[in-house]
Enzyme design. Sequence first.
Site, PDB file in Angstrom:
ATOM      1  N   HIS A   1       1.860 -25.055  14.042  1.00  0.00           N
ATOM      2  CA  HIS A   1       3.208 -25.584  14.270  1.00  0.00           C
ATOM      3  C   HIS A   1       3.205 -26.817  15.185  1.00  0.00           C
ATOM      4  CE1 HIS A   1       4.223 -21.906  12.384  1.00  0.00           C
ATOM      5  NE2 HIS A   1       4.329 -21.151  13.446  1.00  0.00           N
TER       6      HIS A   1
ATOM      7  N   LYS B   1       0.241 -18.531   7.422  1.00  0.00           N
ATOM      8  CA  LYS B   1      -0.734 -18.763   8.465  1.00  0.00           C
ATOM      9  C   LYS B   1      -1.076 -17.442   9.156  1.00  0.00           C
ATOM     10  CE  LYS B   1       0.828 -19.256  12.614  1.00  0.00           C
ATOM     11  NZ  LYS B   1       1.740 -18.203  13.072  1.00  0.00           N
TER      12      LYS B   1
ATOM     13  N   ASP C   1      -2.091 -19.133  17.138  1.00  0.00           N
ATOM     14  CA  ASP C   1      -0.808 -18.705  16.590  1.00  0.00           C
ATOM     15  C   ASP C   1       0.190 -19.866  16.500  1.00  0.00           C
ATOM     16  OD1 ASP C   1       0.962 -16.552  15.763  1.00  0.00           O
ATOM     17  OD2 ASP C   1       2.013 -16.847  17.659  1.00  0.00           O
TER      18      ASP C   1
ATOM     19  N   LYS D   1      11.880 -26.240   8.823  1.00  0.00           N
ATOM     20  CA  LYS D   1      13.052 -26.361   9.702  1.00  0.00           C
ATOM     21  C   LYS D   1      13.713 -27.714   9.463  1.00  0.00           C
ATOM     22  CE  LYS D   1      11.180 -23.429  13.377  1.00  0.00           C
ATOM     23  NZ  LYS D   1      12.029 -22.251  13.517  1.00  0.00           N
TER      24      LYS D   1
ATOM     25  N   GLU E   1       9.171 -19.744  23.974  1.00  0.00           N
ATOM     26  CA  GLU E   1       9.846 -18.536  23.480  1.00  0.00           C
ATOM     27  C   GLU E   1      10.160 -17.646  24.664  1.00  0.00           C
ATOM     28  OE1 GLU E   1       8.340 -16.807  19.655  1.00  0.00           O
ATOM     29  OE2 GLU E   1       6.570 -17.891  20.326  1.00  0.00           O
TER      30      GLU E   1
ATOM     31  N   LYS F   1       4.851 -17.591  25.365  1.00  0.00           N
ATOM     32  CA  LYS F   1       5.775 -16.459  25.216  1.00  0.00           C
ATOM     33  C   LYS F   1       6.259 -16.078  26.608  1.00  0.00           C
ATOM     34  CE  LYS F   1       4.298 -14.801  20.830  1.00  0.00           C
ATOM     35  NZ  LYS F   1       5.332 -15.217  19.882  1.00  0.00           N
TER      36      LYS F   1
ATOM     37  N   ARG G   1       0.826  -1.221   0.000  1.00  0.00           N
ATOM     38  CA  ARG G   1       0.000   0.000   0.000  1.00  0.00           C
ATOM     39  C   ARG G   1       0.856   1.266   0.000  1.00  0.00           C
ATOM     40  NH1 ARG G   1      -4.877  -2.258   3.562  1.00  0.00           N
ATOM     41  NH2 ARG G   1      -3.172  -2.915   4.882  1.00  0.00           N
TER      42      ARG G   1
ATOM     43  N   HIS H   1       6.075 -22.501   8.685  1.00  0.00           N
ATOM     44  CA  HIS H   1       7.535 -22.461   8.559  1.00  0.00           C
ATOM     45  C   HIS H   1       8.227 -23.517   9.421  1.00  0.00           C
ATOM     46  CE1 HIS H   1       7.487 -19.936  12.177  1.00  0.00           C
ATOM     47  NE2 HIS H   1       8.772 -20.201  12.312  1.00  0.00           N
TER      48      HIS H   1
HETATM   49  C1  BG6 Z   1       5.141 -17.685  14.215  1.00  0.00           C
HETATM   50  C2  BG6 Z   1       4.253 -17.089  15.261  1.00  0.00           C
HETATM   51  O1  BG6 Z   1       4.408 -18.475  13.323  1.00  0.00           O
HETATM   52  O2  BG6 Z   1       6.133 -18.504  14.843  1.00  0.00           O
HETATM   53  C3  BG6 Z   1       5.070 -16.264  16.244  1.00  0.00           C
HETATM   54  O3  BG6 Z   1       3.284 -16.257  14.637  1.00  0.00           O
HETATM   55  C4  BG6 Z   1       6.180 -17.104  16.827  1.00  0.00           C
HETATM   56  O4  BG6 Z   1       4.260 -15.748  17.286  1.00  0.00           O
HETATM   57  C5  BG6 Z   1       6.972 -17.777  15.717  1.00  0.00           C
HETATM   58  O5  BG6 Z   1       7.020 -16.241  17.562  1.00  0.00           O
HETATM   59  C6  BG6 Z   1       7.982 -18.753  16.282  1.00  0.00           C
HETATM   60  O6  BG6 Z   1       8.812 -19.180  15.257  1.00  0.00           O
HETATM   61  P1  BG6 Z   1      10.287 -19.685  15.544  1.00  0.00           P
HETATM   62  O7  BG6 Z   1      10.773 -20.155  14.215  1.00  0.00           O
HETATM   63  O8  BG6 Z   1      11.039 -18.497  16.069  1.00  0.00           O
HETATM   64  O9  BG6 Z   1      10.158 -20.756  16.556  1.00  0.00           O
END
Ligand code: BG6
Length: 508
Positions: A246, A154, A241, A188, A222, A346, A47, A184
């Site tokens: 994941h 996602k 999330d 890994k 995290e 988190k 944008r 993602h």
């Molecule tokens: C993302 C989430 O998909 O994955 C984030 O939206 C999270 O909130 C992240 O921090 C964690 O990814 P990684 O690769 O750092 O474990």
Amino acid sequence: MEKPDNLIIIIFGATGDLTARKLVPALYSLYGQNLMPDRFIILGAGRTVMSSDDFRIKMDNAIRTFSEEKAPDFTNISYFLNSIHYQPVDYLQESAYHDLKVEVERLKAGFGTGGNVIIYMATPPNLYEAIARNMSAAGMVSQEDGYKRIIIEKPFGYDLESSRVLNDTLHEIVSEDQIYRIDHYLGKETVQNLLVTRFANGIFEPLWNRNYVHRIEITSAESLGVEDRGGYYDSAGALRDMVQNHLLQMVGLTAMEPPSSLDANAIRNEVLKVFQSLQPIREEDVEKQVIRGQYTASRIRGECVPGYRYEKGVDVHSRTETYVAMKFFINNWRWGGVPFYIRTGKRLPTRVTEIVIHFKQTPHHLFQRVIGHSWGNQLIIRIQPDEGILLKFDMKEPGSGFKVKNVNMDFHYKDLADIRVPSAYERLLYDVMLGDSTLFSRDDEVETAWKFIEPIQNAWKNNPSIKVYGYPAGTWGPEPSNSLIEGENLTWRYPCKNMADEELYCEL
Ligand code: BG6
């Protein structure tokens, strides 16, 4: 390795964080390895009104700042940057896509990229459907002159219903095999290594079932808070999330049956079967089986850390969970009766993702019990950081008698000489260019995962008395999550101690 065919990559959301931190550095890294096509264009769309030159400067900085290479080499960067262009697009304006099409045609003709196009949606998810429809209306997804592939980030929907609507909309425009849903975690290296550990070795698979496994634990912790993503996160929460995607994907790969081949659908069919076998958690059992928490202010190594409700973009009365721990079962022959425990949060004490297979104890303890010693072998697959595999087993302590000591057999990826672990996005973008969808979530997998999550969402929505436990930032989450683990003296595996100082609470 194969070089992909020439193409144009259009990135919607090009001025956002994901493009700068992950996508463009990953593409540059592929370029450095000679794994980009001979002719390619990266067309940023967003944008913000800016010129291609300004966008190039931004991407130049992004590559230099976020490159994940150990010893980054930027000598080629100006050649790579020449392939980057930018086009301002108001996502909701149909006419903007006509201008975009004109630009794509100009670039195609000027750089000889041909008609292959990858469309990357790196925008907020509520724009995916509008972008897809407008691209289609502008005639930009026709495959007459080359493939058209759509990558979406996602969350794939907000709940079961919205994920179905999103899938239906996308299917009106393109076929399922043109859609690449990025999770993602599947990119890994160590997550993929799960398949190799399980199916390339003869020693683990015979034990990988209810006869020998006592329980399975998956943690994705995290240490950071929500940083500057409070606005998005407050409407998502840890369940959407992290868990729906994941964590469940890791459950799928840990629990699946051996696939008949490495074909994309053979693997995804097996993951789907695991999701279909998840024992539904009834709404009335959610309080017992799922613990949610939210981090509160605390002090970590002398530094005050704000509570979640005081993060930027977060409602001060928010009940959004930043921590989830849950217990569930998989109803099939392999796993019947084996509890699976998963947790994510988190502001936990450290950043670690690991899968722990706890094996059953020996039927009879011949040896003397040493205080504090727990019986049972564990295989720990460390996804990140310090990627590797650890096997914990008992050994005789040298000396008189038969004292038993738990020792580690430890493999670290970093010990492999000259091994470069590619970033998740690098691997996944390369796979899309080659048309390999093995590491991407299929529509039925996503919907089945949402189906499992739905009663939890409903229970939390319909029953406000289900607690959101506070936990001080820097600790391992709310205390009640410990009581999820069945069995005398059993707890989660704690890879390190709480980081919060004794004096936990700070004035904000
Ligand atoms: C993302 C989430 O998909 O994955 C984030 O939206 C999270 O909130 C992240 O921090 C964690 O990814 P990684 O690769 O750092 O474990």
